[in-house]
Motif scaffolding. Structure first.
Motif, PDB file in Angstrom:
ATOM      1  N   ALA A 127      10.585 -23.179  30.526  1.00 41.32           N
ATOM      2  CA  ALA A 127      11.105 -24.428  29.973  1.00 41.32           C
ATOM      3  C   ALA A 127      11.253 -24.301  28.467  1.00 41.32           C
ATOM      4  O   ALA A 127      10.673 -23.419  27.829  1.00 41.32           O
ATOM      5  CB  ALA A 127      10.175 -25.589  30.317  1.00 41.32           C
ATOM      6  N   LYS A 188       5.986 -28.946  29.362  1.00 40.01           N
ATOM      7  CA  LYS A 188       6.956 -29.159  30.433  1.00 40.01           C
ATOM      8  C   LYS A 188       6.820 -28.097  31.521  1.00 40.01           C
ATOM      9  O   LYS A 188       6.839 -28.412  32.723  1.00 40.01           O
ATOM     10  CB  LYS A 188       8.379 -29.147  29.872  1.00 40.01           C
ATOM     11  N   ASP A 209      14.686 -23.661  33.220  1.00 39.90           N
ATOM     12  CA  ASP A 209      15.233 -24.879  32.621  1.00 39.90           C
ATOM     13  C   ASP A 209      16.724 -24.643  32.348  1.00 39.90           C
ATOM     14  O   ASP A 209      17.097 -23.752  31.585  1.00 39.90           O
ATOM     15  CB  ASP A 209      14.482 -25.147  31.309  1.00 39.90           C
ATOM     16  N   ALA A 211      18.736 -26.147  30.620  1.00 42.28           N
ATOM     17  CA  ALA A 211      19.165 -26.452  29.251  1.00 42.28           C
ATOM     18  C   ALA A 211      19.475 -25.188  28.458  1.00 42.28           C
ATOM     19  O   ALA A 211      20.141 -25.252  27.418  1.00 42.28           O
ATOM     20  CB  ALA A 211      18.100 -27.270  28.522  1.00 42.28           C
ATOM     21  N   SER A 230      11.399 -34.681  37.352  1.00 46.47           N
ATOM     22  CA  SER A 230      10.893 -35.643  36.372  1.00 46.47           C
ATOM     23  C   SER A 230       9.425 -35.939  36.637  1.00 46.47           C
ATOM     24  O   SER A 230       8.925 -35.768  37.752  1.00 46.47           O
ATOM     25  CB  SER A 230      11.696 -36.948  36.405  1.00 46.47           C
ATOM     26  N   SER A 237      11.390 -34.924  31.846  1.00 51.20           N
ATOM     27  CA  SER A 237      12.422 -34.652  32.845  1.00 51.20           C
ATOM     28  C   SER A 237      13.207 -33.422  32.432  1.00 51.20           C
ATOM     29  O   SER A 237      13.267 -33.074  31.243  1.00 51.20           O
ATOM     30  CB  SER A 237      13.365 -35.849  33.006  1.00 51.20           C
ATOM     31  N   ALA A 238      13.796 -32.765  33.411  1.00 53.03           N
ATOM     32  CA  ALA A 238      14.605 -31.576  33.154  1.00 53.03           C
ATOM     33  C   ALA A 238      15.336 -31.201  34.428  1.00 53.03           C
ATOM     34  O   ALA A 238      14.932 -31.579  35.524  1.00 53.03           O
ATOM     35  CB  ALA A 238      13.738 -30.405  32.684  1.00 53.03           C
ATOM     36  N   ASP A 239      16.395 -30.454  34.270  1.00 59.11           N
ATOM     37  CA  ASP A 239      17.084 -29.861  35.411  1.00 59.11           C
ATOM     38  C   ASP A 239      16.652 -28.407  35.504  1.00 59.11           C
ATOM     39  O   ASP A 239      16.801 -27.651  34.530  1.00 59.11           O
ATOM     40  CB  ASP A 239      18.600 -29.954  35.239  1.00 59.11           C
ATOM     41  N   LEU A 269      18.334 -31.215  24.222  1.00 58.77           N
ATOM     42  CA  LEU A 269      17.061 -31.906  24.405  1.00 58.77           C
ATOM     43  C   LEU A 269      17.082 -33.315  23.826  1.00 58.77           C
ATOM     44  O   LEU A 269      16.429 -34.224  24.341  1.00 58.77           O
ATOM     45  CB  LEU A 269      15.930 -31.105  23.745  1.00 58.77           C
TER      46      LEU A 269
END
Length: 285
Positions: A127, A188, A209, A211, A230, A237-239, A269
């Motif tokens: 992450a 995270k 992550d 992102a 989440s 939260s994150a994908d 972010l």
């Protein structure tokens, strides 16, 4: 392989000497699945016959983590879990890519070790997030002990042999890794991995992550379905997506297409295209 060739390099927005109170960080947390059950089956008694396999598994895990640890991939082991961490570059995506590849290498070797031994495997979550800059100086009494040894050596009150002997006997009473304090990438990664199947982060897999990517149709990495993760209580939260394979045979210092640098990740972010301005303003806080 064509996908390994980076596109045109944009003019950097951040100078090499730029320094901010907040860093954009990346971290991966890996945890051995089922290890607690193994110890529980041995009644938490290291003399129990069932403890031998659990200890053998733990030592093998530590050995693999140690072999992958490096200047740009430092680690901290905590019993049956380990974290690797690094600050991202605000200028180049190569640091992001390098950390991803190193993480995959660590996960892959642990997976092979676990499979060969018939163990449940390990789960890794990578992450990204911000972290506050921290300092170690002045927080450990051992630092003043070492200064005392050097001062007495310089003044001739002790010889070099005495100095070495005293320095070797110094034991820290408190220690800290500044890069992991107020590090929300680590937070995270740890919380997501701990959420397990209930959070959509199931099995002995490596989750990344999303992102860190600016698009997902990349031919040098194979990803599973996106998971919208989440933790409502913590507001995290994150994908994420599981990593099924990475083709890094032609690894070069330049990252392949699709990888974001630290500044681009910070924009993701915060959902703020002016995040660099905010970082600069934060120097006055």
């Amino acid at each position: 392989m064509e996908s390994m060739v980076a596109g045109p390099i944009a003019q950097p927005l951040v100078g090499k000497s730029a320094s901010y109170p907040f860093q954009v960080s990346i971290a991966c947390w890996i945890d051995l699945l089922g290890y607690g059950g193994m110890i529980a089956a041995a009644d938490f008694n290291p003399l129990h016959a069932k403890s031998k396999e659990a200890l053998r598994r733990l030592r093998g895990f530590h050995k693999i983590v140690a072999s992958h640890s490096a200047r740009h991939f430092p680690t901290l082991v905590m019993n049956d879990g380990a974290v690797a961490y690094r600050d991202l570059s605000l200028r180049s995506p190569s640091v992001t890519y390098d950390f991803l590849v190193r993480s995959w290498g660590l996960f892959s070797e642990i997976k092979d070790f676990e499979t060969a031994a018939g163990h449940p495997g390990a789960r890794m979550v990578l992450a990204c997030g911000f972290r506050m800059r921290g300092r170690r100086a002045g927080m450990d009494a051992s630092a003043s002990q070492l200064r005392s040894i050097l001062a007495r050596l310089e003044e001739g009150r002790i010889n070099s042999e005495q100095a070495v002997r005293e320095a070797a006997s110094v034991r820290p009473t408190f220690d800290i890794i500044p890069q992991l304090q107020a590090n929300f990438a680590f937070t995270k990664a740890y919380v997501a991995e701990s959420s397990g199947k209930a959070g959509g982060i199931a099995g002995a897999n490596f989750y990344v992550d999303l992102a860190i990517f600016d698009r997902l149709d990349l031919d040098w990495i194979t990803l599973g379905e996106a998971i919208n993760w989440s933790h409502p209580r913590l507001g995290l939260s994150a994908d994420f997506a599981s990593v099924l394979g990475i083709n890094c045979r032609n690894r070069t210092p330049v990252s392949p297409e699709g990888v974001r640098d630290g500044l681009q990740i910070a924009e993701q972010l915060t959902s703020d295209p002016n995040v660099l301005h905010a970082l600069r303003q934060a120097k006055d806080i």
